[in-house]
Design a protein around this motif. Structure first.
Motif, PDB file in Angstrom:
ATOM      1  N   TYR A  83      18.021  88.003  36.746  1.00 42.39           N
ATOM      2  CA  TYR A  83      17.439  88.789  35.719  1.00 42.39           C
ATOM      3  C   TYR A  83      18.584  89.501  34.610  1.00 42.39           C
ATOM      4  O   TYR A  83      19.589  89.908  35.352  1.00 42.39           O
ATOM      5  CB  TYR A  83      16.471  89.775  36.023  1.00 42.39           C
ATOM      6  N   SER A  84      18.637  89.132  33.584  1.00 36.25           N
ATOM      7  CA  SER A  84      19.543  89.853  32.513  1.00 36.25           C
ATOM      8  C   SER A  84      19.062  91.236  32.577  1.00 36.25           C
ATOM      9  O   SER A  84      18.011  91.533  32.560  1.00 36.25           O
ATOM     10  CB  SER A  84      19.375  89.174  31.173  1.00 36.25           C
ATOM     11  N   GLY A  85      20.191  92.185  32.406  1.00 37.52           N
ATOM     12  CA  GLY A  85      20.074  93.726  32.291  1.00 37.52           C
ATOM     13  C   GLY A  85      20.350  94.165  30.864  1.00 37.52           C
ATOM     14  O   GLY A  85      20.485  95.378  30.427  1.00 37.52           O
ATOM     15  N   ASN A  86      20.552  93.055  30.051  1.00 38.08           N
ATOM     16  CA  ASN A  86      21.158  93.232  28.598  1.00 38.08           C
ATOM     17  C   ASN A  86      20.119  92.967  27.591  1.00 38.08           C
ATOM     18  O   ASN A  86      19.926  91.420  27.532  1.00 38.08           O
ATOM     19  CB  ASN A  86      22.542  92.731  28.496  1.00 38.08           C
ATOM     20  N   ASP A  87      19.532  93.521  26.829  1.00 34.66           N
ATOM     21  CA  ASP A  87      18.522  93.057  26.074  1.00 34.66           C
ATOM     22  C   ASP A  87      19.239  91.882  24.785  1.00 34.66           C
ATOM     23  O   ASP A  87      18.468  91.045  24.393  1.00 34.66           O
ATOM     24  CB  ASP A  87      18.012  94.179  25.216  1.00 34.66           C
ATOM     25  N   ASP A  88      20.282  92.245  24.497  1.00 39.84           N
ATOM     26  CA  ASP A  88      21.038  91.650  23.522  1.00 39.84           C
ATOM     27  C   ASP A  88      21.543  90.147  23.760  1.00 39.84           C
ATOM     28  O   ASP A  88      22.149  89.403  22.969  1.00 39.84           O
ATOM     29  CB  ASP A  88      22.200  92.505  22.800  1.00 39.84           C
ATOM     30  N   ASN A  89      21.418  89.933  24.973  1.00 41.74           N
ATOM     31  CA  ASN A  89      22.076  88.369  25.373  1.00 41.74           C
ATOM     32  C   ASN A  89      20.937  87.466  26.068  1.00 41.74           C
ATOM     33  O   ASN A  89      21.199  86.361  26.482  1.00 41.74           O
ATOM     34  CB  ASN A  89      23.069  88.561  26.626  1.00 41.74           C
ATOM     35  N   ILE A  90      19.825  87.921  25.556  1.00 42.37           N
ATOM     36  CA  ILE A  90      18.754  86.920  26.406  1.00 42.37           C
ATOM     37  C   ILE A  90      18.672  85.786  25.854  1.00 42.37           C
ATOM     38  O   ILE A  90      18.351  84.745  26.906  1.00 42.37           O
ATOM     39  CB  ILE A  90      17.466  87.842  26.368  1.00 42.37           C
ATOM     40  N   VAL A  91      18.979  85.237  24.661  1.00 41.94           N
ATOM     41  CA  VAL A  91      18.884  83.667  24.216  1.00 41.94           C
ATOM     42  C   VAL A  91      19.551  83.089  25.141  1.00 41.94           C
ATOM     43  O   VAL A  91      19.241  81.976  25.519  1.00 41.94           O
ATOM     44  CB  VAL A  91      18.903  83.803  22.805  1.00 41.94           C
ATOM     45  N   ARG A  92      21.115  83.344  25.317  1.00 36.60           N
ATOM     46  CA  ARG A  92      21.674  82.774  25.885  1.00 36.60           C
ATOM     47  C   ARG A  92      21.676  82.568  27.348  1.00 36.60           C
ATOM     48  O   ARG A  92      21.736  81.889  28.131  1.00 36.60           O
ATOM     49  CB  ARG A  92      23.376  83.290  25.687  1.00 36.60           C
ATOM     50  N   TYR A  93      21.114  83.806  27.874  1.00 36.39           N
ATOM     51  CA  TYR A  93      20.783  84.057  29.214  1.00 36.39           C
ATOM     52  C   TYR A  93      19.736  82.902  29.582  1.00 36.39           C
ATOM     53  O   TYR A  93      19.888  82.620  30.679  1.00 36.39           O
ATOM     54  CB  TYR A  93      20.355  85.486  29.376  1.00 36.39           C
ATOM     55  N   PHE A  94      18.721  83.153  28.862  1.00 31.50           N
ATOM     56  CA  PHE A  94      17.513  82.340  29.380  1.00 31.50           C
ATOM     57  C   PHE A  94      17.913  80.610  29.228  1.00 31.50           C
ATOM     58  O   PHE A  94      17.719  79.694  29.831  1.00 31.50           O
ATOM     59  CB  PHE A  94      16.123  82.404  28.231  1.00 31.50           C
ATOM     60  N   ASN A  95      18.630  80.461  27.927  1.00 30.28           N
ATOM     61  CA  ASN A  95      19.117  78.884  27.969  1.00 30.28           C
ATOM     62  C   ASN A  95      20.042  78.527  28.873  1.00 30.28           C
ATOM     63  O   ASN A  95      20.436  77.224  29.263  1.00 30.28           O
ATOM     64  CB  ASN A  95      19.771  78.800  26.496  1.00 30.28           C
ATOM     65  N   GLU A  96      20.920  79.404  29.705  1.00 36.89           N
ATOM     66  CA  GLU A  96      21.565  79.052  30.772  1.00 36.89           C
ATOM     67  C   GLU A  96      21.070  79.200  32.039  1.00 36.89           C
ATOM     68  O   GLU A  96      21.934  79.324  33.095  1.00 36.89           O
ATOM     69  CB  GLU A  96      22.995  79.912  30.413  1.00 36.89           C
TER      70      GLU A  96
END
Length: 292
Positions: free
Chosen positions: A187-200
């Motif tokens: 789970y990401s803990g950073n709101d600002d990186n979620i597009v990349r985090y989900f895509n990866e």
């Protein structure tokens, strides 16, 4: 074991009115969040001003959320401290109250090495026997869980996920190469990186800003073909929210939505009037853009 949740979980604020926890506001907030697509409620974490709450308040907050939730989404409670025994005691109370999982931050101030982290996390997991989300937020703790340590801990039957607030995608890739991500959630803990985090390949987000815009965050996760487009207005709002440290700005927006008064507990202090006006304008622009 299936992942605790996928998609957007929210690190809930603690609403205050006259410096007292506003339990009625918590009840309204639980329903607002679930009605708008939130997949998990995370209680008594950093955004909740955990260090400023006494144990009795933490337990009553958790009980209020559990009662209002009525089993609709998983409830995760932050019980980690830099004191292993106190973390065990808080986790056991959470288990009795009915929490679905616990979240354990890396010990802070009283720092330890990687062997100490393993011993600390495993001692809590062994004692409590609830699913555990590890919480790696080196910007606040000056301590990190190395990928090798995450891999070791992922073999524990109750340690099932990581909240990754490093914003380091090399770190994410290293962990993914070492763990079974069908069983261990990231789970990401950073709101600002979620597009990349989900895509990866990330499984979800534990969000701050979703306290007020839950549907917008969940849409980014579920509509994989249009993530960047859905994220554009969120990103603008996140820039405005960066005016001060979490949870000072998000509590202002939550108060605008009627979840308690705009109050934080010392040593935190509220935004000044100009900062409030600027943030309110950005929030109104976000709502106008999303609802257009």
């Amino acid at each position: 074991m299936a992942h605790i949740f996928e998609g957007t979980g929210v690190a809930m604020i603690t609403p205050f009115t006259n410096n007292e926890v506003d339990y009625e506001a918590i009840r309204r907030q639980v329903n607002f969040l679930i009605d708008n697509g939130i997949q998990s409620l995370i209680v008594n974490g950093t955004t909740a001003e955990n260090p400023s709450l006494v144990d009795e308040e933490k337990d009553q907050i958790l009980k209020t959320v559990i009662d209002e939730n009525r089993g609709r989404v998983p409830i995760v409670v932050g019980t980690g401290t830099n004191n292993t025994q106190r973390s065990i005691e808080a986790s056991l109370r959470a288990k009795v109250l009915g929490a679905d999982a616990i979240m354990l931050i890396t010990p802070y101030y009283l720092k330890t090495n990687q062997r100490g982290l393993i011993a600390h996390f495993e001692a809590i997991a062994d004692a409590v026997e609830l699913p555990v989300i590890l919480y790696n937020v080196p910007s606040r703790t000056n301590s990190t869980i190395e990928p090798e340590t995450v891999a070791h801990l992922s073999q524990h039957p109750y340690i099932v996920a990581l909240k990754d607030a490093t914003n380091d995608f090399d770190y994410l890739a290293d962990i993914q190469s070492r763990v079974d991500t069908s069983k261990f959630a990231l789970y990401s803990g950073n709101d600002d990186n979620i597009v990349r985090y989900f895509n990866e390949g990330g499984h979800g987000l534990i969000s701050v800003a979703a306290n007020v815009i839950p549907a917008a965050f969940q849409r980014v996760y579920t509509d994989a073909n249009n993530r960047a487009r859905h994220f554009e207005p969120i990103d603008k709002l996140l820039t405005a929210l960066s005016v001060d440290v979490n949870p000072i700005p998000i509590k202002f927006l939550a108060a605008l939505e009627g979840f308690g008064q705009y109050e934080v507990r010392l040593p935190l202090v509220c935004l000044n009037e100009q900062e409030q006006a600027t943030l309110k304008e950005a929030y109104m622009q976000f709502k106008a853009e999303v609802q257009a």
